[in-house]
Design a protein around this motif. Structure first.
Motif: not given
Length: 266
Positions: A118-123
């Protein structure tokens, strides 16, 4: 931030509901109510047992979703060793639940584990309309890593866990990796995932247990038949399959997918 997702799904539930569509405790409703109520409690108990000697490091988990015949947990282990222990606890819970509740029923449990970044690839989304209160948030997770897990669960089978290669990569570095056995049982394209290049299907069991497949399950599934006759896949072969996937993504699509590292690992 990394989160681990654990899916546990009933095998044979559709036919069961059609066949046992009665009223009260003798129908399918009570069986499902028992699963969604008792399984999380049993899982919490097995996690507590697994971390009995180190209660301060016991990872907490939440139920993310209940969908049809499936319950999905989200958990944040702090180390590779904790992740290994959590997966062993999940396998034990599945086995104990089947022994206690499915002995006389044509049902089994299968599991899948995967990791999302969840550091940018997923929300992560807050959905206020579904929140019970400000302190009880309703959170949803969206992204390609989430999709991967749902696609991978198609290849889950009873008496084992199906793992994403990101999970396997972390487990291979754990000091307690000898407590599990891993099997590369094939490669299959996952719809919409990693450009549908055949993805390594890796199953896990506990090292001191055998695959508890039933005879007719083995007859109907070539992967199960192959796994029960095979030895655990060597570490080098597992790492090679993971490296090949990452190389393909970088070479053919310009996507760099580094290995996930959780705190205390690597």
């Amino acid at each position: 931030m990394l989160r681990t997702f654990l899916s546990v799904d009933m095998v044979g539930s559709t036919l069961f509901k059609a066949r046992y569509n009665g009223e009260g405790s003798h129908g399918w409703l009570e069986t499902f109510r028992t699963f969604f109520t008792n399984f999380p409690l049993m899982f919490a108990g097995q996690i507590g047992f697994e971390f009995l000697d180190n209660e301060d490091s016991t990872p907490a988990f939440d139920v993310w979703k209940v969908m049809g015949d499936e319950v999905i947990f989200v958990i944040e282990p702090g180390t590779a060793e904790e992740l290994t222990s959590v997966l062993c606890a999940l396998l034990r819970t599945m086995k104990l639940f089947e022994q206690r509740h499915f002995q006389e029923l044509p049902l089994r449990l299968k599991g899948t584990a995967w990791i999302a970044d969840f550091n940018g690839h997923n929300i992560e989304l807050d959905i206020p309309e579904l929140s019970a209160s400000e302190s009880a948030r309703h959170v949803d997770y969206i992204g390609p890593d989430i999709d991967l897990g749902f696609r991978l669960s198609k290849y889950a089978r009873p008496a084992s866990l199906t793992l994403s290669f990101d999970v396997v990569d972390i487990l291979l570095g754990a000091t307690n990796a000898d407590s599990i056995a891993l099997y590369l049982v094939g490669r299959e394209p996952l719809k919409g995932v990693m450009f549908e290049r055949p993805y390594p299907i890796i199953w896990m069991r506990q090292a001191d247990e055998e695959f508890d497949f039933l005879p007719w399950e083995i007859e109907q599934c070539g992967m199960m038949a192959a796994a029960i006759a095979a030895q655990p896949t060597p570490r080098a072969a597992l790492q090679g399959a993971i490296t090949d996937m990452r190389h393909y993504l970088r070479k053919m699509h310009g996507i760099i997918r580094p290995a996930f590292r959780i705190e205390g690992h690597g």
